[in-house]
Design an enzyme around this catalytic site. Structure first.
Site, mmCIF file in Angstrom:
data_model
loop_
_atom_site.group_PDB
_atom_site.id
_atom_site.type_symbol
_atom_site.label_atom_id
_atom_site.label_comp_id
_atom_site.label_asym_id
_atom_site.label_seq_id
_atom_site.Cartn_x
_atom_site.Cartn_y
_atom_site.Cartn_z
ATOM 1 C CE LYS A 180 38.739 41.565 46.540
ATOM 2 N NZ LYS A 180 39.828 41.596 45.803
ATOM 3 C CD GLU B 93 34.165 24.755 45.594
ATOM 4 O OE1 GLU B 93 34.846 24.044 46.196
ATOM 5 O OE2 GLU B 93 32.943 24.533 45.496
ATOM 6 C CB CYS C 290 42.413 24.563 44.647
ATOM 7 S SG CYS C 290 41.492 24.218 43.122
ATOM 8 C CD GLU D 216 46.560 25.235 49.335
ATOM 9 O OE1 GLU D 216 46.071 26.245 49.915
ATOM 10 O OE2 GLU D 216 45.773 24.908 48.194
HETATM 11 P P1 NAD Z 1 43.055 34.572 49.193
HETATM 12 O O1 NAD Z 1 42.357 33.607 49.859
HETATM 13 O O2 NAD Z 1 44.252 35.134 49.650
HETATM 14 O O3 NAD Z 1 42.126 35.380 48.103
HETATM 15 C C1 NAD Z 1 40.902 34.929 47.697
HETATM 16 C C2 NAD Z 1 40.267 36.270 47.575
HETATM 17 O O4 NAD Z 1 39.897 36.858 48.840
HETATM 18 C C3 NAD Z 1 40.853 37.284 46.788
HETATM 19 O O5 NAD Z 1 39.906 38.102 45.996
HETATM 20 C C4 NAD Z 1 41.239 38.349 47.942
HETATM 21 O O6 NAD Z 1 41.236 39.678 47.794
HETATM 22 C C5 NAD Z 1 40.035 38.108 49.083
HETATM 23 N N1 NAD Z 1 40.514 38.265 50.354
HETATM 24 C C6 NAD Z 1 41.647 38.396 50.598
HETATM 25 N N2 NAD Z 1 41.630 38.719 52.100
HETATM 26 C C7 NAD Z 1 40.334 39.049 52.493
HETATM 27 C C8 NAD Z 1 39.826 39.309 53.496
HETATM 28 N N3 NAD Z 1 40.423 39.753 54.720
HETATM 29 N N4 NAD Z 1 38.231 39.539 53.607
HETATM 30 C C9 NAD Z 1 37.655 39.243 52.310
HETATM 31 N N5 NAD Z 1 38.325 38.829 51.392
HETATM 32 C C10 NAD Z 1 39.376 38.705 51.482
HETATM 33 O O7 NAD Z 1 43.438 33.133 48.282
HETATM 34 P P2 NAD Z 1 44.468 33.280 46.939
HETATM 35 O O8 NAD Z 1 45.898 33.337 47.438
HETATM 36 O O9 NAD Z 1 44.076 34.374 46.039
HETATM 37 O O10 NAD Z 1 44.181 31.885 46.151
HETATM 38 C C11 NAD Z 1 45.040 30.848 46.603
HETATM 39 C C12 NAD Z 1 44.144 29.907 47.271
HETATM 40 O O11 NAD Z 1 42.896 29.389 46.617
HETATM 41 C C13 NAD Z 1 44.782 28.600 47.673
HETATM 42 O O12 NAD Z 1 44.381 27.973 48.918
HETATM 43 C C14 NAD Z 1 43.878 27.655 46.716
HETATM 44 O O13 NAD Z 1 44.024 26.234 47.163
HETATM 45 C C15 NAD Z 1 42.471 28.163 46.807
HETATM 46 N N6 NAD Z 1 41.549 27.789 45.619
HETATM 47 C C16 NAD Z 1 40.761 26.940 45.645
HETATM 48 C C17 NAD Z 1 39.982 26.730 44.518
HETATM 49 C C18 NAD Z 1 38.864 25.524 44.593
HETATM 50 O O14 NAD Z 1 37.840 25.416 43.739
HETATM 51 N N7 NAD Z 1 38.657 24.694 45.757
HETATM 52 C C19 NAD Z 1 40.274 27.189 43.372
HETATM 53 C C20 NAD Z 1 41.375 28.098 43.016
HETATM 54 C C21 NAD Z 1 42.230 28.505 44.123
#
Ligand code: NAD
Length: 494
Positions: A187, A263, A298, A397
């Site tokens: 997804k 993550e 991240c 963040e």
């Molecule tokens: P996000 O949490 O908004 O979305 C991530 C995924 O979750 C997307 O595919 C989104 O569609 C899905 N999602 C969103 N709402 C949902 C819900 N209610 N139920 C189920 N799935 C849902 O994150 P983002 O904005 O795409 O990415 C940024 C974040 O990701 C930052 O906090 C960053 O630090 C983190 N990140 C972490 C790593 C790591 O390896 N630790 C790597 C990259 C990004």
């Protein structure tokens, strides 16, 4: 057929870029979501907007495929060969894949060509090699029995991805999950589904069965939640915000107790001690940690904790070094900083900018919005000094180019400041003293600690977070394979 980056950008202008469901079944939903590029906020095409029914269908297909064993029962060397063929195709299509991430996420094209796509291919190459090199164990049972400890694929795996490194995050999840023999449902983030779609199509061309690797596009609250709540999904590997990560734990507890690996976010410290050598390489590393990928990273080193004796010199060198970080269109090869991913996120970062000023931080450099550029969501790399531990900029963040500087006097104080966060993904620090290096590395609560440079490690080393940065496992390295397997004991009575 591979196409050039110019052709991809032209397709964007024609609004024909597309990412749809790749589910090995009929009767799928047909709704779509318009897809805009953050580069100039224009329509570039559509993605499919999946439903929980689509997820149900994909899970049924994945389950049947797993039970039939068409992928998992292939000899490991055969799975390896297919993944290696896939890598050859990725290499042939690398310019196209780079251009898709550039236009979809607003990432500078040079970064996509030189970092994201090569790292994506390297990840698949590396995990392909593990297929026939991971062994089980024989327990020291004595002669009464033979005790085998084996790793089995976990089953149906959901891979829920973020938007900041679209192709790379796909690789980090899909490569280890698939090579272990699981049936994977991807997804992608709704903002960046294009490269995931092409990568999956290339997988089929290489010989990965369509039932073993599927993709459902759409919104998190629809597709992501349906995967999280599904009674027949065995595990979800999630990368994204801590906020949504928590939801996955809830989904699992309210459904089938599926395994969850998270993550999540970070607020990583960079510490400069009084004996640090601040040469050009160190300055580049500090700036890269802070501003690489528009700080939509991240492991972004967004808190610079510096010994007071070094502060003045460091600030002047950072200001000088930042001149090389051109803010501009991601299509231009010398651009280092593109736009924020979307308007809502841009507004969030602007809010942090204002809050930092309101709370009394001192603006040293940057702070302007480049309204003259494309979408207008371009923010200059910005440094604030005199950021205290109680300020919002120190704690939350931002995921945008705002660097907070805080000074210290003693090593204990530096460690305390470094650890004064709910997160624990990464940290870096600069010193020449080997004893201090070991002491500090052991004291910092983070999954990856780099000394005298910024790094997330490489494909051989596990990556993941302490505290609220992660849960349940690690990406990368052989450690990642554990996420996607279960341990079974087979006890043979003599
Ligand atoms: P996000 O949490 O908004 O979305 C991530 C995924 O979750 C997307 O595919 C989104 O569609 C899905 N999602 C969103 N709402 C949902 C819900 N209610 N139920 C189920 N799935 C849902 O994150 P983002 O904005 O795409 O990415 C940024 C974040 O990701 C930052 O906090 C960053 O630090 C983190 N990140 C972490 C790593 C790591 O390896 N630790 C790597 C990259 C990004």
């Amino acid at each position: 057929m591979s196409i050039t980056k110019e052709q991809v950008f032209e397709q964007g202008k024609q609004q024909t870029l597309w990412a749809g469901h790749l589910i090995a079944a009929d009767n799928l939903s047909t709704a779509t979501i318009d897809n805009y590029t953050p580069i100039n906020n224009t329509l570039i095409g559509q993605i499919a907007s999946g439903t929980s029914e689509d997820v149900d269908i994909a899970v049924r297909v994945a389950r049947d495929s797993f039970e039939n064993g068409e992928w998992r029962h292939l000899a490991p060397a055969e799975r390896k060969a297919i993944m290696q063929r896939w890598c050859v195709l990725m290499l042939e299509h690398s310019e196209e894949l780079a251009a898709l991430d550039c236009i979809d996420a607003g990432k500078p094209i040079t970064e996509c060509l030189n970092t994201d796509i090569p790292a994506t291919i390297e990840t698949f190459e590396w995990y392909a090699e593990t297929a026939d090199k991971v062994f089980g164990k024989v327990a020291p049972t004595g002669s009464a029995a033979l005790g085998l400890i084996v790793q089995e694929p976990i089953g149906v795996v959901g891979a829920v991805l973020p938007w900041n490194f679209p192709a790379q995050m796909y690789a980090w999840k899909v490569a280890p999950a698939l090579i272990m023999g699981n049936s994977v449902i991807v997804k992608p983030a709704e903002l960046t589904s294009l490269s995931a779609y092409r990568l999956t199509e290339l997988a089929y061309e290489a010989g990965v069965p369509k039932e073993a690797l599927q993709m459902v596009c759409g919104l998190g609250e629809n597709v992501g939640a349906a995967l999280g709540r599904h009674m027949d999904v065995d595990m979800v590997s999630f990368t994204g915000s801590t906020e949504v990560g928590r939801l996955f734990l809830q989904y699992a507890s309210e459904s089938n107790l599926k395994e969850i690996v998270l993550e999540c976010g970070g607020k990583s410290p960079q510490v400069v001690f009084d004996d640090a050598i601040l040469d050009e390489a160190a300055i580049n590393n500090i700036l890269t940690a802070a501003f690489w990928n528009m700080s939509e990273n991240c492991s972004c080193g967004s808190r610079l904790i510096v010994h007071s004796s070094q502060k003045e010199s460091l600030l002047s060198q950072l200001k000088k070094g930042l001149k090389a970080w051109k803010v501009g269109s991601p299509y231009e090869s010398d651009t280092a900083i593109g736009p924020m991913i979307e308007k809502t996120h841009f507004e969030k970062v602007c809010h942090y900018l204002k809050t930092a000023k309101d709370e009394g931080a001192t603006l040293i450099v940057g702070g302007s919005i480049r309204e003259d550029l494309g979408s207008g969501w371009y923010i200059e790399p910005t440094i604030f000094d005199n950021v205290s531990a109680d300020m919002t900029l120190f704690k939350e963040e931002v995921f945008g180019p705002l660097l907070a500087i805080t000074s210290f006097e003693t090593e204990d104080e530096a460690i305390k400041l470094a650890n004064e966060t709910n997160y624990g993904l990464a940290a870096s620090f600069y010193t020449q003293n080997i004893k201090r290096a070991y002491r500090v590395a052991s004291s910092i609560k983070a999954g990856t600690v780099s000394i005298n440079g910024f790094s997330e490690g490489d494909i051989t080393t596990p990556f993941g977070g302490y505290k609220q940065s992660g849960f349940g496992g690690r990406d990368n390295g052989l450690e990642a394979l554990a996420q996607y397997t279960q341990t079974k004991t087979i006890w043979v009575v003599n």
